[in-house]
Write a protein that holds these residues in place. Structure first.
Motif, PDB file in Angstrom:
ATOM      1  N   UNK A 173     -26.872 -10.339  -4.595  1.00 39.00           N
ATOM      2  CA  UNK A 173     -27.915 -10.667  -5.563  1.00 39.00           C
ATOM      3  C   UNK A 173     -28.414  -9.411  -6.275  1.00 39.00           C
ATOM      4  N   UNK A 174     -28.905  -9.596  -7.495  1.00 38.40           N
ATOM      5  CA  UNK A 174     -29.308  -8.467  -8.342  1.00 38.40           C
ATOM      6  C   UNK A 174     -30.297  -7.531  -7.647  1.00 38.40           C
ATOM      7  N   UNK A 175     -31.320  -8.104  -7.023  1.00 38.31           N
ATOM      8  CA  UNK A 175     -32.367  -7.270  -6.447  1.00 38.31           C
ATOM      9  C   UNK A 175     -32.096  -6.897  -4.981  1.00 38.31           C
ATOM     10  N   UNK A 177     -25.353 -21.241  -9.382  1.00 40.04           N
ATOM     11  CA  UNK A 177     -25.531 -20.662 -10.722  1.00 40.04           C
ATOM     12  C   UNK A 177     -25.038 -19.214 -10.721  1.00 40.04           C
ATOM     13  N   UNK A 178     -24.150 -18.829 -11.644  1.00 43.10           N
ATOM     14  CA  UNK A 178     -23.550 -17.499 -11.641  1.00 43.10           C
ATOM     15  C   UNK A 178     -24.552 -16.347 -11.634  1.00 43.10           C
ATOM     16  N   UNK A 179     -25.721 -16.522 -12.258  1.00 41.34           N
ATOM     17  CA  UNK A 179     -26.697 -15.432 -12.316  1.00 41.34           C
ATOM     18  C   UNK A 179     -27.148 -14.991 -10.932  1.00 41.34           C
ATOM     19  N   UNK A 180     -27.070 -15.889  -9.941  1.00 41.70           N
ATOM     20  CA  UNK A 180     -27.491 -15.535  -8.588  1.00 41.70           C
ATOM     21  C   UNK A 180     -26.369 -14.889  -7.773  1.00 41.70           C
TER      22      UNK A 180
END
Length: 378
Positions: free
Chosen positions: A157-159, A226-229
Protein backbone atom coordinates in the motif's frame (compact mmCIF):
# COMPACT_ATOMS: atom_id res chain seq x y z
CA UNK A 1 2.76 -8.84 -8.53
CA UNK A 2 3.78 -8.17 -4.96
CA UNK A 3 7.11 -6.69 -3.85
CA UNK A 4 8.69 -9.84 -2.32
CA UNK A 5 11.12 -7.95 -0.10
CA UNK A 6 8.27 -6.09 1.62
CA UNK A 7 6.12 -9.13 2.39
CA UNK A 8 8.80 -11.01 4.34
CA UNK A 9 7.24 -13.90 6.27
CA UNK A 10 3.93 -13.60 4.39
CA UNK A 11 5.53 -13.68 0.95
CA UNK A 12 4.94 -17.33 0.10
CA UNK A 13 1.28 -17.20 1.11
CA UNK A 14 0.38 -14.04 -0.81
CA UNK A 15 2.45 -14.33 -3.97
CA UNK A 16 0.42 -17.39 -4.95
CA UNK A 17 -2.41 -16.65 -7.39
CA UNK A 18 -5.43 -18.38 -5.86
CA UNK A 19 -8.98 -17.66 -4.61
CA UNK A 20 -9.05 -15.40 -1.55
CA UNK A 21 -11.23 -15.34 1.58
CA UNK A 22 -12.07 -12.27 3.64
CA UNK A 23 -13.73 -11.58 7.00
CA UNK A 24 -15.32 -8.26 8.06
CA UNK A 25 -16.37 -7.47 11.65
CA UNK A 26 -18.77 -4.67 12.68
CA UNK A 27 -18.40 -2.18 15.51
CA UNK A 28 -20.72 -2.18 18.51
CA UNK A 29 -18.98 -1.87 21.88
CA UNK A 30 -19.38 -4.74 24.33
CA UNK A 31 -21.76 -6.29 21.79
CA UNK A 32 -18.58 -7.58 20.17
CA UNK A 33 -19.31 -10.64 22.30
CA UNK A 34 -22.14 -11.43 19.87
CA UNK A 35 -19.55 -11.43 17.09
CA UNK A 36 -17.33 -13.74 19.12
CA UNK A 37 -20.22 -16.15 19.72
CA UNK A 38 -20.74 -16.34 15.95
CA UNK A 39 -17.01 -16.68 15.30
CA UNK A 40 -16.85 -19.71 17.59
CA UNK A 41 -19.04 -21.56 15.09
CA UNK A 42 -17.07 -20.31 12.08
CA UNK A 43 -13.85 -21.38 13.78
CA UNK A 44 -15.26 -24.87 14.37
CA UNK A 45 -16.44 -25.25 10.75
CA UNK A 46 -13.11 -24.15 9.28
CA UNK A 47 -11.17 -26.37 11.67
CA UNK A 48 -13.37 -29.43 11.07
CA UNK A 49 -13.54 -29.06 7.27
CA UNK A 50 -10.02 -27.90 6.49
CA UNK A 51 -7.98 -28.21 9.67
CA UNK A 52 -7.22 -24.47 9.64
CA UNK A 53 -7.34 -21.67 12.20
CA UNK A 54 -9.27 -18.53 11.23
CA UNK A 55 -6.10 -16.57 10.46
CA UNK A 56 -5.03 -19.38 8.12
CA UNK A 57 -8.38 -19.62 6.37
CA UNK A 58 -9.06 -15.90 5.94
CA UNK A 59 -6.49 -13.96 3.91
CA UNK A 60 -7.72 -10.49 4.89
CA UNK A 61 -9.55 -9.59 8.12
CA UNK A 62 -11.15 -6.17 8.70
CA UNK A 63 -12.72 -4.64 11.77
CA UNK A 64 -14.15 -1.39 13.03
CA UNK A 65 -14.20 -0.33 16.69
CA UNK A 66 -14.85 -3.46 18.75
CA UNK A 67 -14.53 -5.41 15.50
CA UNK A 68 -11.00 -4.02 15.13
CA UNK A 69 -10.04 -5.46 18.51
CA UNK A 70 -11.26 -8.89 17.45
CA UNK A 71 -9.77 -8.62 13.95
CA UNK A 72 -6.37 -7.67 15.36
CA UNK A 73 -6.47 -10.62 17.75
CA UNK A 74 -7.33 -13.04 14.95
CA UNK A 75 -4.62 -11.60 12.70
CA UNK A 76 -2.14 -12.20 15.51
CA UNK A 77 -3.22 -15.83 15.53
CA UNK A 78 -5.29 -15.80 18.73
CA UNK A 79 -8.11 -18.36 19.00
CA UNK A 80 -11.65 -17.10 19.55
CA UNK A 81 -11.71 -18.48 23.09
CA UNK A 82 -8.79 -16.28 24.12
CA UNK A 83 -10.61 -13.20 22.81
CA UNK A 84 -13.78 -14.18 24.68
CA UNK A 85 -11.77 -14.38 27.90
CA UNK A 86 -10.25 -10.96 27.15
CA UNK A 87 -13.68 -9.37 26.67
CA UNK A 88 -15.08 -10.93 29.82
CA UNK A 89 -12.11 -9.84 31.94
CA UNK A 90 -11.52 -6.38 30.42
CA UNK A 91 -14.98 -5.35 29.21
CA UNK A 92 -15.42 -2.77 31.96
CA UNK A 93 -12.10 -1.10 31.19
CA UNK A 94 -12.92 -0.88 27.48
CA UNK A 95 -16.63 -0.09 27.34
CA UNK A 96 -18.04 0.94 30.73
CA UNK A 97 -18.91 4.70 30.74
CA UNK A 98 -18.05 5.07 34.43
CA UNK A 99 -14.43 4.34 33.56
CA UNK A 100 -14.11 7.63 31.66
CA UNK A 101 -12.58 9.57 34.54
CA UNK A 102 -10.14 6.74 35.15
CA UNK A 103 -9.09 6.78 31.49
CA UNK A 104 -8.44 10.54 31.74
CA UNK A 105 -6.42 10.02 34.91
CA UNK A 106 -4.37 7.31 33.21
CA UNK A 107 -3.18 9.80 30.60
CA UNK A 108 -0.74 10.88 33.32
CA UNK A 109 -0.24 7.67 35.29
CA UNK A 110 0.07 3.94 34.67
CA UNK A 111 -2.83 2.68 32.58
CA UNK A 112 -3.91 -0.91 33.34
CA UNK A 113 -5.81 -1.16 30.03
CA UNK A 114 -2.65 -0.23 28.14
CA UNK A 115 -0.75 -2.91 30.04
CA UNK A 116 -3.43 -5.51 29.27
CA UNK A 117 -3.50 -4.61 25.57
CA UNK A 118 0.27 -4.88 25.39
CA UNK A 119 0.07 -8.23 27.12
CA UNK A 120 -2.52 -9.57 24.66
CA UNK A 121 -1.24 -8.03 21.40
CA UNK A 122 2.44 -7.55 22.23
CA UNK A 123 4.15 -4.38 23.45
CA UNK A 124 6.37 -4.17 20.35
CA UNK A 125 3.99 -5.63 17.78
CA UNK A 126 3.36 -3.38 14.79
CA UNK A 127 1.52 -3.88 11.49
CA UNK A 128 4.52 -5.32 9.68
CA UNK A 129 4.27 -8.67 7.85
CA UNK A 130 6.43 -10.41 10.45
CA UNK A 131 4.02 -9.37 13.22
CA UNK A 132 0.76 -10.60 11.70
CA UNK A 133 -0.30 -13.96 10.32
CA UNK A 134 -2.65 -12.51 7.69
CA UNK A 135 -3.60 -9.12 6.27
CA UNK A 136 -5.41 -6.75 8.63
CA UNK A 137 -7.60 -3.69 8.03
CA UNK A 138 -8.55 -1.39 10.93
CA UNK A 139 -11.05 1.44 10.42
CA UNK A 140 -10.37 4.57 12.48
CA UNK A 141 -11.64 8.15 12.53
CA UNK A 142 -8.94 10.82 12.26
CA UNK A 143 -10.42 13.72 14.23
CA UNK A 144 -7.58 16.03 13.16
CA UNK A 145 -8.42 15.69 9.47
CA UNK A 146 -12.10 14.90 10.12
CA UNK A 147 -11.97 11.85 7.89
CA UNK A 148 -12.18 8.05 8.05
CA UNK A 149 -8.76 6.41 8.07
CA UNK A 150 -8.81 2.74 7.06
CA UNK A 151 -5.35 1.49 8.01
CA UNK A 152 -4.27 -1.66 6.17
CA UNK A 153 -1.26 -3.89 6.76
CA UNK A 154 -0.88 -4.53 3.00
CA UNK A 155 2.91 -4.12 2.56
CA UNK A 156 2.45 -2.77 -0.97
CA UNK A 157 0.00 0.00 0.00
CA UNK A 158 1.07 3.58 -0.72
CA UNK A 159 1.46 4.65 2.89
CA UNK A 160 3.16 1.39 3.94
CA UNK A 161 6.36 2.01 2.01
CA UNK A 162 9.19 1.43 4.55
CA UNK A 163 11.08 4.35 2.98
CA UNK A 164 8.45 6.77 4.32
CA UNK A 165 9.13 8.39 7.69
CA UNK A 166 5.38 8.11 8.40
CA UNK A 167 5.03 4.47 7.31
CA UNK A 168 1.75 3.05 8.69
CA UNK A 169 3.32 -0.30 9.43
CA UNK A 170 5.31 1.15 12.33
CA UNK A 171 2.23 2.03 14.37
CA UNK A 172 2.01 -0.16 17.51
CA UNK A 173 -0.86 -2.60 17.13
CA UNK A 174 -1.95 -2.26 20.76
CA UNK A 175 -2.27 1.52 20.38
CA UNK A 176 -4.29 1.20 17.18
CA UNK A 177 -6.59 -1.22 18.99
CA UNK A 178 -6.87 1.16 21.93
CA UNK A 179 -7.79 4.01 19.57
CA UNK A 180 -10.57 1.82 18.21
CA UNK A 181 -12.23 1.88 21.66
CA UNK A 182 -12.21 5.68 21.82
CA UNK A 183 -15.96 6.01 21.39
CA UNK A 184 -17.26 9.59 21.65
CA UNK A 185 -18.96 10.37 24.99
CA UNK A 186 -17.45 7.25 26.60
CA UNK A 187 -13.68 7.67 26.18
CA UNK A 188 -11.13 10.38 25.41
CA UNK A 189 -9.62 10.23 21.91
CA UNK A 190 -6.30 8.52 21.29
CA UNK A 191 -3.25 10.42 20.02
CA UNK A 192 -1.00 8.57 17.57
CA UNK A 193 2.37 9.90 16.47
CA UNK A 194 3.24 8.76 12.97
CA UNK A 195 6.59 10.55 12.67
CA UNK A 196 8.36 11.59 15.93
CA UNK A 197 10.38 14.15 13.99
CA UNK A 198 7.35 15.88 12.49
CA UNK A 199 4.60 17.22 14.76
CA UNK A 200 2.36 17.67 11.72
CA UNK A 201 2.20 13.88 11.60
CA UNK A 202 0.63 13.60 15.05
CA UNK A 203 -3.11 12.97 14.86
CA UNK A 204 -6.07 12.57 17.21
CA UNK A 205 -8.19 9.48 16.64
CA UNK A 206 -11.69 8.48 17.70
CA UNK A 207 -13.84 5.39 17.27
CA UNK A 208 -14.09 4.22 13.65
CA UNK A 209 -17.73 3.38 14.37
CA UNK A 210 -18.66 7.02 13.74
CA UNK A 211 -17.47 6.75 10.13
CA UNK A 212 -19.51 5.32 7.21
CA UNK A 213 -17.65 2.04 7.77
CA UNK A 214 -18.98 0.75 11.07
CA UNK A 215 -19.71 -2.28 8.91
CA UNK A 216 -16.45 -2.51 6.91
CA UNK A 217 -17.48 -5.32 4.55
CA UNK A 218 -17.84 -3.41 1.27
CA UNK A 219 -14.81 -1.27 2.13
CA UNK A 220 -12.79 -4.47 2.55
CA UNK A 221 -13.89 -5.69 -0.89
CA UNK A 222 -12.82 -2.37 -2.46
CA UNK A 223 -9.43 -2.32 -0.75
CA UNK A 224 -8.77 -5.88 -1.89
CA UNK A 225 -9.62 -5.28 -5.55
CA UNK A 226 -9.31 -1.60 -6.56
CA UNK A 227 -5.87 -1.07 -8.19
CA UNK A 228 -5.15 2.13 -6.22
CA UNK A 229 -4.87 0.04 -3.04
CA UNK A 230 -2.18 -2.11 -4.70
CA UNK A 231 -3.46 -5.54 -3.75
CA UNK A 232 -5.44 -6.14 -6.94
CA UNK A 233 -7.16 -9.41 -6.13
CA UNK A 234 -9.33 -10.78 -8.92
CA UNK A 235 -13.08 -10.63 -8.42
CA UNK A 236 -15.60 -13.37 -9.17
CA UNK A 237 -17.89 -15.73 -7.26
CA UNK A 238 -15.25 -18.45 -7.49
CA UNK A 239 -12.33 -16.10 -6.71
CA UNK A 240 -13.43 -14.06 -3.67
CA UNK A 241 -15.42 -15.05 -0.60
CA UNK A 242 -16.47 -12.46 1.98
CA UNK A 243 -18.09 -13.22 5.34
CA UNK A 244 -19.51 -10.28 7.31
CA UNK A 245 -20.36 -10.61 11.01
CA UNK A 246 -22.45 -8.10 12.97
CA UNK A 247 -22.83 -7.17 16.62
CA UNK A 248 -26.60 -7.43 16.62
CA UNK A 249 -29.20 -5.18 15.09
CA UNK A 250 -32.37 -3.58 16.40
CA UNK A 251 -34.11 -0.97 14.30
CA UNK A 252 -35.51 1.70 16.60
CA UNK A 253 -39.17 2.36 15.87
CA UNK A 254 -40.28 5.71 17.22
CA UNK A 255 -43.88 5.80 16.02
CA UNK A 256 -46.03 8.56 17.40
CA UNK A 257 -43.83 8.81 20.48
CA UNK A 258 -40.86 9.96 18.37
CA UNK A 259 -42.34 13.44 17.97
CA UNK A 260 -42.41 13.86 21.74
CA UNK A 261 -38.83 12.86 22.48
CA UNK A 262 -36.71 15.61 23.94
CA UNK A 263 -33.40 16.69 22.45
CA UNK A 264 -31.35 14.68 24.95
CA UNK A 265 -33.13 11.40 24.22
CA UNK A 266 -32.79 11.94 20.47
CA UNK A 267 -29.06 12.67 20.75
CA UNK A 268 -28.54 9.66 23.00
CA UNK A 269 -30.09 7.43 20.37
CA UNK A 270 -28.10 8.83 17.45
CA UNK A 271 -25.06 6.49 17.67
CA UNK A 272 -27.26 3.41 17.55
CA UNK A 273 -29.43 4.83 14.77
CA UNK A 274 -26.34 5.76 12.75
CA UNK A 275 -24.77 2.34 13.22
CA UNK A 276 -27.96 0.57 12.15
CA UNK A 277 -28.25 2.61 8.96
CA UNK A 278 -24.59 2.05 8.09
CA UNK A 279 -24.80 -1.68 8.71
CA UNK A 280 -27.80 -2.04 6.43
CA UNK A 281 -26.37 0.13 3.64
CA UNK A 282 -23.03 -1.72 3.53
CA UNK A 283 -24.86 -5.04 3.69
CA UNK A 284 -27.10 -4.12 0.74
CA UNK A 285 -24.06 -3.02 -1.29
CA UNK A 286 -22.44 -6.40 -0.67
CA UNK A 287 -25.61 -8.31 -1.58
CA UNK A 288 -26.07 -6.41 -4.86
CA UNK A 289 -22.46 -6.41 -6.06
CA UNK A 290 -21.70 -9.81 -4.55
CA UNK A 291 -23.63 -13.11 -4.65
CA UNK A 292 -25.33 -13.56 -1.27
CA UNK A 293 -25.45 -17.16 -0.07
CA UNK A 294 -26.96 -16.26 3.31
CA UNK A 295 -28.33 -13.14 4.93
CA UNK A 296 -31.26 -12.07 7.05
CA UNK A 297 -34.36 -10.21 5.93
CA UNK A 298 -33.67 -6.63 4.78
CA UNK A 299 -37.07 -5.08 4.06
CA UNK A 300 -40.37 -5.81 2.32
CA UNK A 301 -39.12 -4.57 -1.04
CA UNK A 302 -35.69 -6.25 -1.14
CA UNK A 303 -36.48 -9.28 1.06
CA UNK A 304 -33.04 -10.96 1.53
CA UNK A 305 -31.51 -10.64 -1.99
CA UNK A 306 -30.44 -14.30 -1.88
CA UNK A 307 -30.77 -15.67 -5.46
CA UNK A 308 -33.08 -18.68 -5.83
CA UNK A 309 -30.35 -20.63 -7.61
CA UNK A 310 -27.85 -23.24 -6.41
CA UNK A 311 -24.38 -21.90 -5.73
CA UNK A 312 -23.10 -24.07 -8.57
CA UNK A 313 -24.89 -21.68 -10.95
CA UNK A 314 -22.57 -18.71 -11.37
CA UNK A 315 -24.49 -15.41 -11.53
CA UNK A 316 -21.48 -13.33 -12.59
CA UNK A 317 -21.22 -11.33 -9.35
CA UNK A 318 -17.94 -9.97 -7.97
CA UNK A 319 -17.70 -12.20 -4.90
CA UNK A 320 -19.53 -14.78 -2.82
CA UNK A 321 -20.97 -13.25 0.32
CA UNK A 322 -22.57 -14.30 3.61
CA UNK A 323 -23.83 -12.03 6.39
CA UNK A 324 -24.35 -13.32 9.94
CA UNK A 325 -25.98 -11.20 12.62
CA UNK A 326 -28.54 -11.36 15.44
CA UNK A 327 -31.90 -9.61 15.70
CA UNK A 328 -32.00 -8.00 19.17
CA UNK A 329 -35.68 -7.13 19.15
CA UNK A 330 -38.16 -9.01 21.33
CA UNK A 331 -39.26 -11.04 18.31
CA UNK A 332 -35.70 -11.79 17.25
CA UNK A 333 -34.64 -12.95 20.69
CA UNK A 334 -37.71 -15.14 20.97
CA UNK A 335 -36.87 -16.80 17.65
CA UNK A 336 -33.40 -17.52 19.01
CA UNK A 337 -34.95 -19.19 22.04
CA UNK A 338 -33.81 -16.38 24.35
CA UNK A 339 -37.06 -14.88 25.61
CA UNK A 340 -35.50 -14.52 29.07
CA UNK A 341 -33.20 -11.73 27.79
CA UNK A 342 -34.57 -8.16 27.90
CA UNK A 343 -34.14 -6.41 24.51
CA UNK A 344 -33.66 -2.93 26.03
CA UNK A 345 -30.68 -4.22 28.03
CA UNK A 346 -29.00 -6.35 25.39
CA UNK A 347 -29.19 -3.58 22.78
CA UNK A 348 -26.92 -1.25 24.75
CA UNK A 349 -23.32 -1.05 23.57
CA UNK A 350 -21.90 -0.35 27.04
CA UNK A 351 -23.84 -2.83 29.20
CA UNK A 352 -20.88 -4.91 30.34
CA UNK A 353 -23.06 -6.52 33.00
CA UNK A 354 -24.78 -8.37 30.14
CA UNK A 355 -21.57 -9.93 28.80
CA UNK A 356 -22.64 -13.52 29.38
CA UNK A 357 -26.03 -12.93 27.76
CA UNK A 358 -24.43 -11.26 24.74
CA UNK A 359 -22.27 -14.34 24.24
CA UNK A 360 -25.41 -16.50 24.49
CA UNK A 361 -27.02 -14.42 21.74
CA UNK A 362 -24.03 -14.86 19.45
CA UNK A 363 -23.91 -18.59 20.03
CA UNK A 364 -27.64 -18.94 19.38
CA UNK A 365 -27.36 -16.91 16.14
CA UNK A 366 -24.42 -19.05 15.01
CA UNK A 367 -26.70 -22.08 14.73
CA UNK A 368 -27.87 -20.61 11.41
CA UNK A 369 -24.41 -20.93 9.88
CA UNK A 370 -24.03 -23.78 7.40
CA UNK A 371 -20.98 -25.05 5.55
CA UNK A 372 -23.19 -24.92 2.44
CA UNK A 373 -22.98 -21.11 2.54
CA UNK A 374 -19.25 -21.35 1.76
CA UNK A 375 -19.83 -22.78 -1.73
CA UNK A 376 -16.55 -23.98 -3.20
CA UNK A 377 -14.46 -22.19 -0.55
CA UNK A 378 -14.50 -25.17 1.83
Amino acid sequence: MIHPERWKGLRRRYEEDRPRRMLALDGGGIRGLITLGILERLEAIVRDKQGLALHEYFDYIAGTSTGAIIAAGLARGLPVGTLVDFYISCGEQMFEPSRLMQRIKYLYTADPLKEKLQEVFGARTDLGPDSLKCLLLVVTKNVTTDSPWPISSNPDAMFNDPARSDCNLRIPLWQLVRASTAAPVYFPPEILQWDPANQDKTFVFADGGVTPYNNPAFLLYRMATVPAYRLCWTGGEDRLFLISVGTGTAERRGGAAAAHRNVISNVAGMPGDLMHGIQVDQDISCRTVGRCSYGGFLDLELTDLVPALPLSANTGREFLYARYNADLTETGLRELGLSDIAPEQIQRMDAVENSRDLLRVGRAASARISAAHFGGFL
